[in-house]
Design a protein around this motif. Structure first.
Motif, PDB file in Angstrom:
ATOM      1  N   GLY A  18      28.883  13.885  34.778  1.00 34.99           N
ATOM      2  CA  GLY A  18      28.508  14.831  35.829  1.00 34.99           C
ATOM      3  C   GLY A  18      27.220  14.388  36.511  1.00 34.99           C
ATOM      4  N   THR A  68      29.986  16.560  30.014  1.00 31.05           N
ATOM      5  CA  THR A  68      30.983  16.401  31.086  1.00 31.05           C
ATOM      6  C   THR A  68      31.939  15.257  30.740  1.00 31.05           C
ATOM      7  OG1 THR A  68      29.271  15.183  32.298  1.00 31.05           O
ATOM      8  CG2 THR A  68      29.708  17.417  33.021  1.00 31.05           C
ATOM      9  N   ASN A  90      28.142  22.253  39.451  1.00 30.19           N
ATOM     10  CA  ASN A  90      27.824  21.197  38.482  1.00 30.19           C
ATOM     11  C   ASN A  90      27.432  21.766  37.126  1.00 30.19           C
ATOM     12  OD1 ASN A  90      25.358  22.147  39.676  1.00 30.19           O
ATOM     13  ND2 ASN A  90      24.289  20.446  38.743  1.00 30.19           N
ATOM     14  N   GLN A 138      30.688  17.246  42.963  1.00 31.99           N
ATOM     15  CA  GLN A 138      31.372  17.403  41.663  1.00 31.99           C
ATOM     16  C   GLN A 138      32.874  17.581  41.833  1.00 31.99           C
ATOM     17  OE1 GLN A 138      30.051  17.021  38.723  1.00 31.99           O
ATOM     18  NE2 GLN A 138      27.892  17.031  39.270  1.00 31.99           N
ATOM     19  N   LYS A 189      28.919   9.123  41.355  1.00 31.62           N
ATOM     20  CA  LYS A 189      29.630  10.021  40.448  1.00 31.62           C
ATOM     21  C   LYS A 189      31.118   9.682  40.395  1.00 31.62           C
ATOM     22  CE  LYS A 189      26.512  13.913  41.315  1.00 31.62           C
ATOM     23  NZ  LYS A 189      25.619  14.001  40.173  1.00 31.62           N
ATOM     24  N   HIS A 209      23.676  23.360  43.759  1.00 28.36           N
ATOM     25  CA  HIS A 209      22.698  22.371  43.288  1.00 28.36           C
ATOM     26  C   HIS A 209      21.500  22.464  44.246  1.00 28.36           C
ATOM     27  CE1 HIS A 209      21.080  18.269  42.748  1.00 28.36           C
ATOM     28  NE2 HIS A 209      21.763  18.195  41.630  1.00 28.36           N
TER      29      HIS A 209
END
Ligand code: PLP
Length: 402
Positions: A23, A376, A168, A196, A221, A115
């Motif tokens: 993550g 994650t 997230n 995400q 990511k 976020h």
């Protein structure tokens, strides 16, 4: 069940590594690393400026990355895909350049689960331009974001809804499809933070029948190198925005008196871009597509649900996730042990998780907590990793004699 650890050299180099922090940033497969290393050995030159072979071949790869990213998003207008440094820079670009088109009293809606990257730029803009920033709240019991909590905030003054597709921290997926439809009808702009979401789900905006004004995400990511982010914007909106950064490569003509800006995408890509990282994004998307994003979603969801079930069986463990989670995000606490201590003890067992506020301080505070431990799961994890997580969590309790 996917079995992909062999594709990722980090696991060969670090036997027993249980990496549950994708993550934050995902590991890179050999498919990406080898191609880029080879590219630097054989081909590298700056793009757009040279007529020689290396510059030309680099430009072809760079442009191919843009086409691939547009395909990945399911958008047709390739030149509306802008490469930035990361999600944070993409959002700052929009807050700065689109923000200039807003005027005193205009309203922006964000959710409490954003976020900081999708909150602080709007906060700063609101202060600078005297705008109103409205917050849509998550339901504390279900940890979902009901659509009414967003729609009830909409007024005639709403100019933008900036929404995370997936939290997230909680793994909660927002009602972004419905919000796009409602906002499109009302002429409200929508920015989707896909940091995400994009690495974990197959999505095609055209097939979904929605056309968000902005979509942002980060390459790192989704298995590309760090240093590349994406901003997709609707052409009609981007065309009206002033450039964020100015200088080389973003101009049509320059005289001492004035500058004409280049058309999209160059207008928003001033200076030498992160060439190697952009090319790594092309290879990362190819890799994820070869595995299948639907399979990735299924696989990590299966692992996260198993982890949630097993964690809940341990006395004193609280999991913060909505029912029927559809991704690999698992935030939890253990009564009597601070999440930073959990992460430290897990690290001793080579179980890599993250602890803290996860750049979502308002959400954590709203939920009455001061910090979460977060594991994650991604495409290279397996049931053995779940087992290691559970064993390490049990060890935490032993260490603290709980
Ligand atoms: N938005 C969300 C939902 C995130 O999870 C993150 C990073 O964790 C970001 C934005 C910021 O991404 P970056 O640090 O790549 O700019």
């Amino acid at each position: 069940m996917l079995d992909l650890k062999k594709d990722f050299p980090i696991f060969k180099e670090n036997p027993g590594l249980c990496f549950l922090d994708s993550g934050a940033s995902a590991q890179k497969p050999s498919y990406v690393i080898d191609f880029v290393a080879d590219f630097y050995r054989t081909t590298y030159a700056n793009i757009h400026r040279g007529v020689y072979k290396q510059s030309w071949e680099t430009t072809v790869l760079y442009d191919r990355a843009r086409e691939k990213t547009a395909e990945f998003l399911g958008v047709e207008d390739v030149d509306s895909v802008i490469f930035t440094k990361n999600t944070t820079e993409s959002i700052n670009l929009v807050a700065y350049s689109f923000g200039e088109t807003l005027t005193e009293g205009d309203e922006i809606i964000v959710s409490i689960m954003e976020h900081h990257a999708n909150l602080v730029p709007w906060q700063m803009l609101a202060q600078r331009k005297k705008l109103k920033l409205k917050i849509a709240y998550v339901n504390k019991e279900t940890l979902t974001l009901p659509i009414e909590n967003i729609t009830k905030l909409i007024t005639d003054k709403t100019k933008l809804i900036a929404l995370s597709m997936c939290s997230n921290v909680l793994g909660t997926i927002s009602p972004f499809v419905e919000i796009c439809k409602i906002a499109n009808e009302k002429g409200i702009r929508v920015l989707l933070d896909g940091a995400q979401y994009m690495p974990h789900h197959k999505i095609n905006f055209k097939e979904l029948g929605i056309n968000p004004d902005f979509v942002v995400f980060s390459g790192h990511k989704l298995c590309s190198f760090d240093g590349v982010g994406v901003l997709y914007g609707k052409r009609e909106v981007l065309d009206k925005m002033q450039p964020f950064l100015t200088g080389g490569d973003m101009i049509e003509s320059v005289s001492i008196e004035k500058t004409e800006f280049a058309p999209l995408p160059n207008k928003f890509e001033a200076g030498t871009p992160p060439i190697g990282a952009v090319i790594s994004l092309l290879k990362a998307i190819e890799y994820l597509e070869s595995v299948g994003l639907d399979k990735i979603e299924q696989h990590e969801t299966m692992l996260a649900r198993e982890a949630i079930k097993r964690l809940k069986e341990i006395e004193g463990v609280r999991v913060f996730a909505p029912e029927n989670i559809k991704n690999g995000i698992v935030s939890f606490t253990i009564d009597g042990i601070h999440p930073h201590d959990i992460a430290t003890i897990l690290a001793e067992e080579k179980v890599c998780i993250r602890a803290g506020m996860h750049c979502a301080e308002p959400l954590i505070t709203y939920l009455g907590q001061d910090s979460f431990a977060r594991a994650t799961f991604y495409l290279y994890n397996d049931l053995d990793d779940v087992e290691k997580l559970i064993k390490a969590v049990k060890r935490c309790k032993e260490v603290f004699k709980l």
